[in-house]
Scaffold this active site. Structure first.
Site, PDB file in Angstrom:
ATOM      1  N   SER A  15       0.839  -1.211   0.000  1.00  0.00           N
ATOM      2  CA  SER A  15       0.000   0.000   0.000  1.00  0.00           C
ATOM      3  C   SER A  15       0.867   1.251   0.000  1.00  0.00           C
ATOM      4  O   SER A  15       2.062   1.199   0.297  1.00  0.00           O
ATOM      5  CB  SER A  15      -0.877  -0.041   1.270  1.00  0.00           C
ATOM      6  N   LEU A  17       3.105   4.390   0.198  1.00  0.00           N
ATOM      7  CA  LEU A  17       4.468   4.757  -0.192  1.00  0.00           C
ATOM      8  C   LEU A  17       5.274   3.525  -0.613  1.00  0.00           C
ATOM      9  O   LEU A  17       6.043   3.568  -1.581  1.00  0.00           O
ATOM     10  CB  LEU A  17       5.177   5.468   0.971  1.00  0.00           C
ATOM     11  N   ASP A  57       4.497 -10.072   9.557  1.00  0.00           N
ATOM     12  CA  ASP A  57       4.280  -9.053  10.588  1.00  0.00           C
ATOM     13  C   ASP A  57       5.665  -8.620  11.055  1.00  0.00           C
ATOM     14  O   ASP A  57       6.368  -9.389  11.709  1.00  0.00           O
ATOM     15  CB  ASP A  57       3.472  -9.648  11.746  1.00  0.00           C
ATOM     16  N   VAL A  58       6.056  -7.401  10.695  1.00  0.00           N
ATOM     17  CA  VAL A  58       7.439  -6.984  11.022  1.00  0.00           C
ATOM     18  C   VAL A  58       7.682  -6.909  12.527  1.00  0.00           C
ATOM     19  O   VAL A  58       8.831  -6.891  12.973  1.00  0.00           O
ATOM     20  CB  VAL A  58       7.825  -5.629  10.360  1.00  0.00           C
ATOM     21  N   SER A 147       9.285  10.025   9.762  1.00  0.00           N
ATOM     22  CA  SER A 147       8.161  10.964   9.614  1.00  0.00           C
ATOM     23  C   SER A 147       8.610  12.291  10.202  1.00  0.00           C
ATOM     24  O   SER A 147       9.492  12.323  11.074  1.00  0.00           O
ATOM     25  CB  SER A 147       6.959  10.450  10.412  1.00  0.00           C
ATOM     26  N   TYR A 160       3.909   7.325  18.113  1.00  0.00           N
ATOM     27  CA  TYR A 160       4.377   7.405  16.721  1.00  0.00           C
ATOM     28  C   TYR A 160       5.668   8.229  16.652  1.00  0.00           C
ATOM     29  O   TYR A 160       6.647   7.831  16.011  1.00  0.00           O
ATOM     30  CB  TYR A 160       3.269   8.056  15.887  1.00  0.00           C
TER      31      TYR A 160
HETATM   32  N1  LIG Z   1       1.118   8.918   4.744  1.00  0.00           N
HETATM   33  C1  LIG Z   1       1.771   9.827   5.420  1.00  0.00           C
HETATM   34  O1  LIG Z   1       1.356  10.999   5.481  1.00  0.00           O
HETATM   35  C2  LIG Z   1       3.071   9.480   6.118  1.00  0.00           C
HETATM   36  C3  LIG Z   1       3.798  10.535   6.684  1.00  0.00           C
HETATM   37  C4  LIG Z   1       4.990  10.257   7.334  1.00  0.00           C
HETATM   38  C5  LIG Z   1       5.447   8.956   7.411  1.00  0.00           C
HETATM   39  N2  LIG Z   1       4.730   7.948   6.870  1.00  0.00           N
HETATM   40  C6  LIG Z   1       5.265   6.598   7.018  1.00  0.00           C
HETATM   41  O2  LIG Z   1       5.391   5.996   5.751  1.00  0.00           O
HETATM   42  C7  LIG Z   1       5.276   4.577   5.870  1.00  0.00           C
HETATM   43  C8  LIG Z   1       4.263   4.092   4.844  1.00  0.00           C
HETATM   44  O3  LIG Z   1       2.997   4.628   5.206  1.00  0.00           O
HETATM   45  P1  LIG Z   1       1.813   4.823   4.153  1.00  0.00           P
HETATM   46  O4  LIG Z   1       1.338   6.205   4.298  1.00  0.00           O
HETATM   47  O5  LIG Z   1       2.208   4.293   2.845  1.00  0.00           O
HETATM   48  O6  LIG Z   1       0.708   3.914   4.864  1.00  0.00           O
HETATM   49  P2  LIG Z   1      -0.124   2.689   4.329  1.00  0.00           P
HETATM   50  O7  LIG Z   1      -1.041   2.342   5.454  1.00  0.00           O
HETATM   51  O8  LIG Z   1      -0.699   2.972   2.992  1.00  0.00           O
HETATM   52  O9  LIG Z   1       0.980   1.538   4.150  1.00  0.00           O
HETATM   53  C9  LIG Z   1       1.589   0.921   5.238  1.00  0.00           C
HETATM   54  C10 LIG Z   1       1.791  -0.544   4.894  1.00  0.00           C
HETATM   55  O10 LIG Z   1       2.417  -1.171   6.012  1.00  0.00           O
HETATM   56  C11 LIG Z   1       1.792  -2.423   6.218  1.00  0.00           C
HETATM   57  N3  LIG Z   1       1.947  -2.821   7.626  1.00  0.00           N
HETATM   58  C12 LIG Z   1       1.361  -2.272   8.726  1.00  0.00           C
HETATM   59  N4  LIG Z   1       1.733  -2.935   9.821  1.00  0.00           N
HETATM   60  C13 LIG Z   1       2.568  -3.932   9.418  1.00  0.00           C
HETATM   61  C14 LIG Z   1       3.263  -4.958  10.090  1.00  0.00           C
HETATM   62  N5  LIG Z   1       3.155  -5.120  11.441  1.00  0.00           N
HETATM   63  N6  LIG Z   1       4.042  -5.800   9.374  1.00  0.00           N
HETATM   64  C15 LIG Z   1       4.126  -5.664   8.012  1.00  0.00           C
HETATM   65  N7  LIG Z   1       3.471  -4.718   7.316  1.00  0.00           N
HETATM   66  C16 LIG Z   1       2.710  -3.863   8.009  1.00  0.00           C
HETATM   67  C17 LIG Z   1       0.336  -2.192   5.852  1.00  0.00           C
HETATM   68  O11 LIG Z   1      -0.360  -3.392   5.589  1.00  0.00           O
HETATM   69  C18 LIG Z   1       0.472  -1.302   4.638  1.00  0.00           C
HETATM   70  O12 LIG Z   1       0.553  -2.052   3.451  1.00  0.00           O
HETATM   71  C19 LIG Z   1       4.871   4.315   7.312  1.00  0.00           C
HETATM   72  O13 LIG Z   1       6.001   3.926   8.047  1.00  0.00           O
HETATM   73  C20 LIG Z   1       4.362   5.649   7.793  1.00  0.00           C
HETATM   74  O14 LIG Z   1       4.527   5.809   9.181  1.00  0.00           O
HETATM   75  C21 LIG Z   1       3.542   8.175   6.209  1.00  0.00           C
END
Ligand SMILES: NC(=O)c1ccc[n+]([C@@H]2O[C@H](COP(=O)([O-])OP(=O)(O)OC[C@H]3O[C@@H](n4cnc5c(N)ncnc54)[C@H](O)[C@@H]3O)[C@@H](O)[C@H]2O)c1
Length: 254
Positions: A15, A17, A57-58, A147, A160
């Site tokens: 999903s 990023l 599950d990481v 982040s 977080y």
């Molecule tokens: N979207 C934002 O605004 C934003 C901002 C700053 C940082 N981030 C960081 O970017 C990264 C990606 O986030 P995103 O926005 O693409 O979110 P997202 O929810 O679209 O994707 C996150 C993915 O991580 C997977 N995931 C969650 N828990 C997991 C686990 N325990 N083991 C394995 N996989 C797991 C989910 O299934 C998902 O596919 C994250 O680390 C998030 O904290 C996102």
């Protein structure tokens, strides 16, 4: 490095990023392995990009290691690791009723975002260390995802912010430790990105956050993140950096 035909593991690649980054790496000819807790989406994306996927599950060391090995068997030892698996549950230390939050609630993000990232790096770095060196004696590249909450966590982001602060802080010690093996370590700290994680916010909360944007006044796109992650992999002089990727956003206290 030239990412063509290199084995690249993307955690959270089902999903947002991670998915955009997995697609961008595949477009450039990398052999991509997706590790994600959402097995169905991970397999769908992997099929679309001619990659492989494993449920993972990481935060669970045995699930993480088994998935890593399963993917490795198909694409070969890891040359590139991009860690995007993460959650943003949100937690306050003390609830509005004055009672202490359950410890598990305020440490879950640390287990997934920080300990999960450390474990991905641990598994991938061992793999990279045993690979043949390439130009500049480079053996591998790690890109982690933090982040801007690591720097300006908002009220209710204690968990977080602590987890992402840890991801930021590990960049330099890890880049130093892995330098002798020719492995680079960089970290991207995104601001507000247009992914399913953001979709969880209410419309008023999203509007308020967008009003705090400087330029451009919109959410960042997953493809923009992916372009940066791929550039870091390709640009061998990038090492030990934490890159804010946020359109000059500075988060308000709440
Ligand atoms: N979207 C934002 O605004 C934003 C901002 C700053 C940082 N981030 C960081 O970017 C990264 C990606 O986030 P995103 O926005 O693409 O979110 P997202 O929810 O679209 O994707 C996150 C993915 O991580 C997977 N995931 C969650 N828990 C997991 C686990 N325990 N083991 C394995 N996989 C797991 C989910 O299934 C998902 O596919 C994250 O680390 C998030 O904290 C996102």
């Amino acid at each position: 490095m030239n990412v063509h035909r290199q084995a690249a593991i993307v955690t959270g690649g089902a999903s947002g990023l991670g998915q955009a980054t997995a697609r961008a790496l595949a477009t450039r000819g990398a052999r991509v392995g997706i590790l994600d807790i959402d097995e169905e989406s991970a397999r769908r994306v992997a099929t679309e990009i001619d990659g492989v996927a494993a449920a993972c599950d990481v935060a669970d060391p045995s699930s993480h290691e088994a998935a890593f090995m399963a993917v490795r068997e198909k694409i070969g030892p890891t040359r590139i690791l991009i860690t995007c698996a993460g959650i943003a549950p949100g937690a306050r230390l003390v609830g509005r009723d004055g009672t202490a939050s359950p410890l598990e609630r305020v440490t879950r993000a640390i287990r997934v975002n920080l300990v999960g990232t450390i474990n991905s790096c641990r598994l991938a770095a061992a793999d990279m260390s045993a690979l043949e060196p390439m130009e500049d004696n480079e053996r591998g590249c790690i890109v982690t995802t933090a982040s801007v909450a690591a720097f300006e966590g908002q009220i209710g982001q204690l968990d977080y912010a602590a987890s992402k602060g840890g991801v930021v802080a590990m960049t330099i010690p890890l880049a130093r430790e892995l330098a002798s093996a020719g492995i680079r370590v960089n970290c991207i700290a995104p601001g507000l990105m247009d992914t399913p994680m953001m979709a969880g916010l209410s419309e008023p909360a999203k509007r308020f956050l967008l009003e705090t944007m400087v330029f451009p006044t919109r959410l960042g796109s997953p493809d923009e993140f992916a372009a940066l992650a791929v550039h870091i992999a390709e640009n061998t002089f990038m090492n030990g950096a934490v890159i804010r990727f946020d359109g000059a956003l500075r988060m308000a206290p709440e």
